[in-house]
Write an enzyme that holds these catalytic residues in place. Structure first.
Site, mmCIF file in Angstrom:
data_model
loop_
_atom_site.group_PDB
_atom_site.id
_atom_site.type_symbol
_atom_site.label_atom_id
_atom_site.label_comp_id
_atom_site.label_asym_id
_atom_site.label_seq_id
_atom_site.Cartn_x
_atom_site.Cartn_y
_atom_site.Cartn_z
ATOM 1 C CB ILE A 90 -0.953 -0.020 1.206
ATOM 2 C CG1 ILE A 90 -1.981 -1.148 1.045
ATOM 3 C CG2 ILE A 90 -1.660 1.325 1.373
ATOM 4 C CD1 ILE A 90 -2.810 -1.412 2.293
ATOM 5 C CG ASP A 113 12.792 0.293 14.211
ATOM 6 O OD1 ASP A 113 11.551 0.132 14.125
ATOM 7 O OD2 ASP A 113 13.481 -0.220 15.111
ATOM 8 N NE ARG A 166 6.181 12.267 20.134
ATOM 9 C CZ ARG A 166 6.513 11.352 21.052
ATOM 10 N NH1 ARG A 166 5.813 11.242 22.182
ATOM 11 N NH2 ARG A 166 7.540 10.540 20.839
ATOM 12 C CE1 TYR A 213 -1.921 -5.982 11.338
ATOM 13 C CE2 TYR A 213 -4.264 -6.507 11.286
ATOM 14 C CZ TYR A 213 -3.154 -5.908 10.722
ATOM 15 O OH TYR A 213 -3.286 -5.218 9.534
ATOM 16 C CE LYS A 269 -2.313 -2.273 11.325
ATOM 17 N NZ LYS A 269 -1.543 -1.194 10.660
ATOM 18 C CB THR A 315 0.156 -6.049 0.179
ATOM 19 O OG1 THR A 315 -0.086 -6.699 1.443
ATOM 20 C CG2 THR A 315 -0.917 -5.004 -0.086
#
Length: 264
Positions: free
Chosen positions: A18, A66, A132, A169, A173, A204
Site C-alpha cells: 500500500i 525503524d 507526533r 494485531y 489497529k 500485498t
C-alpha cells in the site's frame, strides 16, 4: 483529480504494498517530493527507480527507518524539513502482521508477551511517533507557509472487527484508529487534518503472513473468500489515501474509512 501537485509528502512503510502504491499515485499526480521511510533499503531502491520512470520531476528521499524508534522518526522528519523546507502531508503505512489460525482455543493463552510488544511497538507506538513528529513539523511550517495539511494513518479492517485470534494485531489497529480520531480533534484548529484508512483484504506482499498455514497466494485469497471477504488491490487503498492527503477532501477529518471488504 486529487490536488497534490507541487507538495511534499512523508510516507512510512512506503517501499512496498500500500505504501508503494501511494507513492506511485502521488508521483503520477505531480507531488514535488516523496520522503520514504522503510526498513528495506533494497525495496526503496526499486521504488525510487519506478517513481523516476513515472515522474522524473518528483524528488525521492529514501531513509532506512525503524518506526518503533522515536529518535529515528524524529530525526527522519527533521531531515525532511531541513532538506525540503516543508511538509504538506504524511501517510503512515508501516505495520507488521500477526498470523491467524495456528493456535488452539483459547487462543488468548498463546498470545505471548514478546509478540504483543513487538506488534504494538510498530503498529501503535510507530503511529504515535510518526504522527507526533509530523504534527510538530507541520505546525512549525504552517506559520510561514499556510495551507491545508493532512496526515493519514493506515489501520485495518481488524480495527472494526472482534476476532477471537490475532489479539495484538487487531487491538493495535483499533488503537491506531482511536488515536487518530483523537489527534484529529486536537490539530484541526492548526489547519492539520488527520484521518484513518482501514483496508480490507488487500493483495500485498504482507497478506500471506496473516495465513501462514497457506502454501500459496491463491490459497491465502481463497481462505478469505470462503469467509465472505473480497480481495482488493493496493492501488484501491492508495486512491483513498491520496484523496485524503489532497485538498479535495477538505474538510474531512477524524474519519476511519473502510476500503474494500467490510465485516460480513
Amino acid at each position: 483529480m486529487a490536488s497534490v501537485s507541487s507538495k511534499i509528502f512523508a510516507i512510512t512503510g512506503g517501499a512496498s504494498g500500500i505504501g508503494a502504491a501511494t507513492c506511485h499515485l502521488l508521483a503520477r499526480r505531480g507531488a514535488a517530493a516523496l520522503c520514504i521511510g522503510d526498513l528495506s533499503n533494497e525495496n526503496m531502491k526499486q521504488l525510487e527507480k519506478s517513481i523516476r520512470e513515472i515522474n522524473p520531476e518528483t524528488k525521492v528521499h529514501c531513509t532506512v527507518l525503524d518506526v518503533s524508534s522515536s529518535s529515528e522518526v524524529d530525526k527522519w522528519v527533521k531531515d525532511i524539513i531541513s532538506t525540503f523546507g516543508d511538509l504538506h502531508g504524511a501517510a503512515n503505512v508501516a505495520g507488521i502482521a500477526q498470523g491467524a489460525g495456528m493456535r488452539q482455543i483459547p487462543t488468548l493463552l498463546e498470545e505471548d508477551d514478546e509478540q504483543w510488544k513487538k506488534v504494538f511497538q510498530v503498529n501503535l507506538d510507530g503511529i504515535l511517533y510518526a504522527t507526533r513528529a509530523q504534527v510538530r513539523a507541520m505546525k512549525d511550517s504552517s506559520s510561514t507557509s499556510p495551507g491545508d495539511r493532512s496526515i493519514v494513518n493506515v489501520a485495518s479492517i481488524a480495527s472494526m472487527a472482534h476476532m477471537p485470534d490475532v489479539f495484538a494485531y487487531g487491538t493495535s489497529k483499533a488503537g491506531c484508529a482511536y488515536f487518530t480520531t483523537c489527534v484529529a480533534q486536537d490539530v484541526i484548529p492548526l489547519g492539520i487534518r488527520a484521518n484513518t484508512v482501514s483496508p480490507g483484504i488487500t493483495r500485498t506482499p504482507m497478506l500471506p503472513r496473516f495465513v501462514p498455514n497457506a502454501k500459496t497466494q491463491e490459497e491465502v485469497e481463497e481462505t478469505y473468500k470462503k469467509e465472505g471477504f473480497s480481495v482488493i488491490e493496493a492501488d484501491d487503498v492508495a486512491r483513498t489515501i491520496v484523496w485524503l492527503l489532497s485538498e479535495d477532501s477538505r474538510p474531512v477529518f477524524g474519519t476511519n474509512i473502510n476500503v474494500g471488504a467490510c465485516m460480513p
